[in-house]
Scaffold this motif. Sequence first.
Motif, PDB file in Angstrom:
ATOM      1  N   GLY A 161       0.797  -1.218   0.000  1.00 24.83           N
ATOM      2  CA  GLY A 161       0.000   0.000   0.000  1.00 24.83           C
ATOM      3  C   GLY A 161       0.832   1.270   0.000  1.00 24.83           C
ATOM      4  O   GLY A 161       2.062   1.256  -0.086  1.00 24.83           O
ATOM      5  N   ASP A 162       0.132   2.390   0.127  1.00 28.60           N
ATOM      6  CA  ASP A 162       0.757   3.704  -0.013  1.00 28.60           C
ATOM      7  C   ASP A 162       1.176   4.328   1.313  1.00 28.60           C
ATOM      8  O   ASP A 162       1.665   5.455   1.337  1.00 28.60           O
ATOM      9  N   GLY A 163       0.988   3.621   2.422  1.00 31.77           N
ATOM     10  CA  GLY A 163       1.265   4.225   3.721  1.00 31.77           C
ATOM     11  C   GLY A 163       2.709   4.176   4.157  1.00 31.77           C
ATOM     12  O   GLY A 163       3.064   4.747   5.191  1.00 31.77           O
ATOM     13  N   VAL A 164       3.555   3.491   3.372  1.00 29.02           N
ATOM     14  CA  VAL A 164       4.954   3.339   3.762  1.00 29.02           C
ATOM     15  C   VAL A 164       5.866   3.915   2.690  1.00 29.02           C
ATOM     16  O   VAL A 164       5.525   3.964   1.509  1.00 29.02           O
ATOM     17  N   ARG A 165       7.025   4.351   3.128  1.00 32.90           N
ATOM     18  CA  ARG A 165       8.072   4.761   2.198  1.00 32.90           C
ATOM     19  C   ARG A 165       8.831   3.513   1.778  1.00 32.90           C
ATOM     20  O   ARG A 165       9.154   2.661   2.622  1.00 32.90           O
ATOM     21  N   LEU A 166       9.124   3.384   0.503  1.00 31.27           N
ATOM     22  CA  LEU A 166       9.812   2.200  -0.011  1.00 31.27           C
ATOM     23  C   LEU A 166      11.187   2.573  -0.542  1.00 31.27           C
ATOM     24  O   LEU A 166      11.318   3.498  -1.352  1.00 31.27           O
ATOM     25  N   ILE A 167      12.203   1.844  -0.089  1.00 29.55           N
ATOM     26  CA  ILE A 167      13.576   2.047  -0.555  1.00 29.55           C
ATOM     27  C   ILE A 167      14.208   0.677  -0.753  1.00 29.55           C
ATOM     28  O   ILE A 167      14.129  -0.196   0.120  1.00 29.55           O
ATOM     29  N   ALA A 168      14.837   0.478  -1.896  1.00 32.28           N
ATOM     30  CA  ALA A 168      15.468  -0.805  -2.187  1.00 32.28           C
ATOM     31  C   ALA A 168      16.667  -1.030  -1.283  1.00 32.28           C
ATOM     32  O   ALA A 168      17.445  -0.106  -1.002  1.00 32.28           O
ATOM     33  N   GLN A 169      16.821  -2.259  -0.806  1.00 33.48           N
ATOM     34  CA  GLN A 169      18.010  -2.620  -0.042  1.00 33.48           C
ATOM     35  C   GLN A 169      19.223  -2.600  -0.958  1.00 33.48           C
ATOM     36  O   GLN A 169      19.138  -2.953  -2.141  1.00 33.48           O
TER      37      GLN A 169
END
Length: 200
Positions: free
Chosen positions: A71-79
Amino acid sequence: MTALPDLVLFAKYPVPGYAKTRLVPALGAAGAADLHRRLAERTVGILLQAGAPVEVRFAGAEEAAFRQWLGDGVRLIAQVEGGLTERLIDAARDHPHIFFGADTPDLDVGVVASARAELQNHDIVIGPAEDGGYYLIGMRQARPELLTDMPWSTDAVLRETLRRCDALGLGVALLPTLADCDRPEDLARWPQLEAPGRCA
């Protein structure tokens, strides 16, 4: 007012044969991946309830797949590429942050709230795991010296972390000890986890 710490979760995409591989002998590749999916979803939900910024450091799929999943509630960053040390150091920052894994079925909002509160008065907060590691570690600022050359995946992780904190003169708060779900024998503790679609 003290800034809220970033809550940083490390998660793999639930691909059979990629996620929770140590549970494959008990659950099969698809069952182990499904268990990881449910645990990760549960952990994200708990972190979002805690009311601080939530960041997921992801691996195993593209950002779009994780966005559709979580969903859209989290910030996503690739490891980043590399081992656990490299991934943790890359995710560290010079303001309060708490690292989590998705392997702790008994994690709840109260534990996260306690970690946040303790970090206001201590340099480091640690949630000890029964296996000698930890299920969370929080820092008021980046402390790469606590992450470098660590005996990861052994029962010496917590002991060595505390030794280093003591040598550095860091104030440490310890949370209640919880168990991780990593091995087939761990499943007996949470029989509900073996039933697809259930993750209390």
